[in-house]
Design a protein around this motif. Sequence first.
Motif, PDB file in Angstrom:
ATOM      1  N   ARG A 103      -4.044 -54.445 -25.166  1.00  2.71           N
ATOM      2  CA  ARG A 103      -3.435 -53.827 -26.202  1.00  2.71           C
ATOM      3  C   ARG A 103      -3.965 -54.418 -27.626  1.00  2.71           C
ATOM      4  N   ASP A 104      -4.212 -55.516 -27.683  1.00  2.00           N
ATOM      5  CA  ASP A 104      -4.645 -56.095 -29.173  1.00  2.00           C
ATOM      6  C   ASP A 104      -6.090 -55.890 -29.092  1.00  2.00           C
ATOM      7  N   VAL A 105      -6.871 -55.685 -27.826  1.00  2.00           N
ATOM      8  CA  VAL A 105      -8.401 -55.504 -28.091  1.00  2.00           C
ATOM      9  C   VAL A 105      -8.230 -54.070 -28.712  1.00  2.00           C
ATOM     10  N   ARG A 106      -7.587 -53.281 -27.944  1.00  2.00           N
ATOM     11  CA  ARG A 106      -7.887 -51.764 -28.283  1.00  2.00           C
ATOM     12  C   ARG A 106      -7.388 -51.470 -29.730  1.00  2.00           C
ATOM     13  N   GLU A 107      -6.527 -52.590 -30.399  1.00  2.00           N
ATOM     14  CA  GLU A 107      -6.507 -51.983 -31.846  1.00  2.00           C
ATOM     15  C   GLU A 107      -7.528 -52.809 -32.644  1.00  2.00           C
ATOM     16  N   LEU A 108      -8.536 -53.179 -32.209  1.00  2.00           N
ATOM     17  CA  LEU A 108      -9.855 -53.582 -32.864  1.00  2.00           C
ATOM     18  C   LEU A 108     -10.970 -52.902 -32.820  1.00  2.00           C
ATOM     19  N   ILE A 109     -11.185 -52.120 -31.618  1.00  2.00           N
ATOM     20  CA  ILE A 109     -12.398 -51.775 -31.213  1.00  2.00           C
ATOM     21  C   ILE A 109     -12.730 -50.362 -31.618  1.00  2.00           C
ATOM     22  N   GLY A 110     -13.980 -50.023 -31.528  1.00  2.00           N
ATOM     23  CA  GLY A 110     -14.225 -48.508 -31.599  1.00  2.00           C
ATOM     24  C   GLY A 110     -15.300 -48.445 -30.764  1.00  2.00           C
ATOM     25  N   VAL A 111     -15.339 -47.362 -29.691  1.00  2.00           N
ATOM     26  CA  VAL A 111     -16.121 -47.143 -28.520  1.00  2.00           C
ATOM     27  C   VAL A 111     -16.996 -45.693 -28.659  1.00  2.00           C
ATOM     28  N   VAL A 112     -18.237 -46.052 -28.623  1.00  2.00           N
ATOM     29  CA  VAL A 112     -19.068 -44.733 -28.608  1.00  2.00           C
ATOM     30  C   VAL A 112     -19.936 -44.722 -27.283  1.00  2.00           C
ATOM     31  N   MET A 113     -19.679 -43.788 -26.372  1.00  2.00           N
ATOM     32  CA  MET A 113     -20.258 -43.994 -25.342  1.00  2.00           C
ATOM     33  C   MET A 113     -21.631 -42.469 -25.442  1.00  2.00           C
ATOM     34  N   GLY A 114     -22.627 -42.751 -24.818  1.00  2.00           N
ATOM     35  CA  GLY A 114     -23.911 -41.773 -24.956  1.00  2.00           C
ATOM     36  C   GLY A 114     -23.475 -40.561 -24.351  1.00  2.00           C
ATOM     37  N   GLY A 115     -24.111 -39.498 -24.761  1.00  2.00           N
ATOM     38  CA  GLY A 115     -23.746 -38.048 -24.019  1.00  2.00           C
ATOM     39  C   GLY A 115     -22.873 -37.063 -25.026  1.00  2.00           C
ATOM     40  N   ASP A 116     -22.872 -36.298 -24.700  1.00  2.00           N
ATOM     41  CA  ASP A 116     -21.937 -35.390 -25.345  1.00  2.00           C
ATOM     42  C   ASP A 116     -20.565 -34.962 -24.719  1.00  2.00           C
ATOM     43  N   ARG A 117     -20.205 -35.542 -23.826  1.00  2.00           N
ATOM     44  CA  ARG A 117     -18.647 -35.368 -23.613  1.00  2.00           C
ATOM     45  C   ARG A 117     -17.892 -36.341 -24.393  1.00  2.00           C
ATOM     46  N   GLY A 118     -16.247 -35.919 -23.896  1.00  2.00           N
ATOM     47  CA  GLY A 118     -15.363 -36.821 -24.769  1.00  2.00           C
ATOM     48  C   GLY A 118     -14.963 -36.281 -25.962  1.00  2.00           C
ATOM     49  N   LEU A 119     -15.390 -35.038 -26.240  1.00  2.00           N
ATOM     50  CA  LEU A 119     -14.850 -34.346 -27.461  1.00  2.00           C
ATOM     51  C   LEU A 119     -13.982 -32.933 -27.084  1.00  2.00           C
ATOM     52  N   TYR A 120     -13.117 -32.728 -27.974  1.00  2.00           N
ATOM     53  CA  TYR A 120     -12.493 -31.635 -27.835  1.00  2.00           C
ATOM     54  C   TYR A 120     -13.222 -30.335 -28.271  1.00  2.00           C
ATOM     55  N   THR A 121     -13.756 -29.654 -27.367  1.00  2.00           N
ATOM     56  CA  THR A 121     -14.843 -28.676 -27.770  1.00  2.00           C
ATOM     57  C   THR A 121     -14.469 -27.208 -28.529  1.00  2.00           C
ATOM     58  N   ARG A 122     -13.133 -27.307 -28.232  1.00  2.00           N
ATOM     59  CA  ARG A 122     -12.553 -25.806 -28.952  1.00  2.00           C
ATOM     60  C   ARG A 122     -12.001 -25.954 -30.089  1.00  2.00           C
ATOM     61  N   LEU A 123     -11.924 -27.420 -30.659  1.00  2.00           N
ATOM     62  CA  LEU A 123     -11.726 -27.582 -32.003  1.00  2.00           C
ATOM     63  C   LEU A 123     -12.926 -27.861 -32.864  1.00  2.00           C
ATOM     64  N   THR A 124     -12.519 -27.955 -34.016  1.00  2.00           N
ATOM     65  CA  THR A 124     -13.778 -28.235 -35.055  1.00  2.00           C
ATOM     66  C   THR A 124     -14.034 -29.926 -35.059  1.00  2.00           C
ATOM     67  N   GLY A 125     -15.056 -30.050 -35.665  1.00  2.00           N
ATOM     68  CA  GLY A 125     -15.466 -31.659 -35.902  1.00  2.00           C
ATOM     69  C   GLY A 125     -14.328 -32.465 -36.808  1.00  2.00           C
ATOM     70  N   ARG A 126     -13.803 -31.471 -37.908  1.00  2.00           N
ATOM     71  CA  ARG A 126     -13.110 -32.278 -38.720  1.00  2.00           C
ATOM     72  C   ARG A 126     -11.745 -32.576 -37.559  1.00  2.00           C
ATOM     73  N   GLN A 127     -11.241 -31.401 -36.796  1.00  2.00           N
ATOM     74  CA  GLN A 127     -10.059 -31.545 -36.203  1.00  2.00           C
ATOM     75  C   GLN A 127     -10.008 -32.741 -35.070  1.00  2.00           C
ATOM     76  N   ASN A 128     -11.408 -32.766 -34.509  1.00  2.00           N
ATOM     77  CA  ASN A 128     -11.483 -33.957 -33.550  1.00  2.00           C
ATOM     78  C   ASN A 128     -11.206 -35.435 -34.509  1.00  2.00           C
ATOM     79  N   LEU A 129     -11.918 -35.449 -35.449  1.00  2.00           N
ATOM     80  CA  LEU A 129     -11.743 -36.603 -36.074  1.00  2.00           C
ATOM     81  C   LEU A 129     -10.423 -36.933 -36.823  1.00  2.00           C
ATOM     82  N   GLU A 130      -9.633 -36.190 -37.200  1.00  7.14           N
ATOM     83  CA  GLU A 130      -8.358 -36.155 -37.511  1.00  7.14           C
ATOM     84  C   GLU A 130      -7.508 -36.509 -36.411  1.00  7.14           C
ATOM     85  N   PHE A 131      -7.765 -35.946 -35.284  1.00  6.69           N
ATOM     86  CA  PHE A 131      -6.762 -36.328 -34.314  1.00  6.69           C
ATOM     87  C   PHE A 131      -7.266 -37.751 -33.607  1.00  6.69           C
TER      88      PHE A 131
END
Lengths: 339, 262
Positions: A103-131
Amino acid sequence: MTVVTRDAVTLAPFGVPEPELQYSAGTPAIAAVDLVREYPRKRKDPVRALQGLSLTVAQGEVHGLLGPNGAGKTTLVKILSTILLPTSGQATVCGHDVVRHGRDVRELIGVVMGGDRGLYTRLTGRQNLEFWGALQKVPRKVLRSRTEHLLERLGLAAKADARVETYSRGMKQRLHLARGLIGDARVLFLDEPTMGMDPVAAREFRKLIGELRDEQRTILLATHDMTEAESLCDRVSFVRDGTVVATRSPHAVAGLVSAVQGLELDSADAALAATLAEVPGVTSVTTDGATTRILVRSQDDFPRLLHLLADHGVTSLRTLRPSLEDVYVRLIGDRGLEV
Amino acid sequence: MNLLLIIRRAFWLGARDYTAIFTWKTWLTNWFVRVVAQVSFFALIGRMLGDPGQTQFLLVGNAVLLAAMVGMYAVNMVSWERNAGTLPLLAAGPTHPAVVLTARGSYLILDGTLSASGALLVTAHLFGMPLPWPRAAIVIALIAVVAASAYCFGILAGSLLLGFRSIQTIVTNVGLVTLMTLCGVNVPLDFYPEPMRWVASVLPLTNGLVAVRLAVTGQWQAALFPAAWEALVGIGWLTLCLLMVTALVRRGRRHGTLDYAS
Ligand SMILES: Nc1ncnc2c1ncn2[C@@H]1O[C@H](COP(=O)(O)OP(=O)(O)OP(=O)(O)O)[C@@H](O)[C@H]1O
Ligand SMILES: [Mg+2]
């Protein structure tokens, strides 16, 4: 006789290893000790994706992970980002154990996996980021301006309000990167983040990583792109068969195989070339127009070679230092497509 | 406080996701018309049987069933989330995936309430059994409770998908058919033997429907007890769901199944 390296720096005695980069003491950003991860298989022995991998990354360091397909890079990134438990061994991120204090680790990290999956495709880029920002507990006001800033910085501003399903692959990858940055993480795990990006975007990405480094963030970057690793990383680790075979700064990696791989002369004298080819330790001599390239087996073969050249009145030559790619191929072994 | 903010964000995310498929116009023409027709069909059967009591029974039952049906769509939401490959990223974030998943589909509660209440009011009007206003408000509130508890049940069913792949259709259909047959929609509860009634009493819809039936005839005080029971059932399923997702995420970390792969 002047000996000039390819990058025009005087090369004092051959083969002196460059000193390892020094980092501030204190808790390392990432420390993995003897990590083992097995994946069970049906009616077969389990796959050992990591076989006792150890790695230390200092605070503020940009560290590259290089290695062939199936070496275990993604597995390592997954364990460090708490998505996967190690079978044995230990790992900490900023001193927090990834298993016991995930849990402590998850507060500190950012993860980016290659590829184009893992986004909410029906939403806009901005909405994704805000969520994702909300999930990362970014305060509302900060979130709005940071979203704006990241969209701008990653060249997505024009597409910010279009649905992600209308994005090209490289744009999705950029959005992923923005998503990884939205939480202002101290430690970033980037697994092939430029996969699918066009060269211009990839260059922008490198600039961005440079800025992140200036902000004292720690970045673990798994990549197959040698230029990327060479230009971005303070150090790189070569991963093979689930272990780290070597860790160096990209400028010092040459020392891993031999500081100097060979010499290049501004002369294409056929007779000299023939003589050189006979020298023990010389593996190849090629002449090309006005230059001769001589490759040697090891450092020890240089003194004899240099004497011979001096005897022939050669006064100007350049050393050939292996590129990161050369080192990679030698170190990892040229295994072709076998995995 | 933070949790509430996250839930609100997740609700809006889900709602926007939903409005990417439906606009008000398409919701009315493609969805609402269909459900009104469905409820009318059952009410018509009641009328053909020539019994006004039967007509009202079927009309109310099938209208409120809609709230449960929409709640079961949570299964699709979870499956969509899984296919999008967001799960490993959620698992690497500071907000637990269980919270995100449950909050993200909560717009379905609103959708279920609107669909069921709307269908009930419209169909009741068509069949000449109009609901006067104060009574209708109570009925809508009770339907909202049903929608919420059915959603909790649906999200639990959906979270099974995270652990066991490709059972989506089975889950949705078994869930729906069970609710439809056991919970007193078309067949009165006392038709079934004791053990089945027992099962029905811990399923969503059953008690809420009893409450709605009472409220429709003006006995709203009598409706309070079954309504509270319905809410309790919902909380029970929600708890189970949170535990289930937590367990499945833990299992995923161990087995390496938290992946992009669908
Ligand atoms: N979920 C899984 N189940 C079984 N085996 C797996 C799983 N994930 C990875 N492996 C195996 O573990 C080994 C390491 O895989 P990993 O994905 O970590 O490699 P990688 O270095 O990231 O490779 P690449 O460069 O192709 O991304 C491989 O042999 C792979 O087949
Ligand atoms: Mg990989």
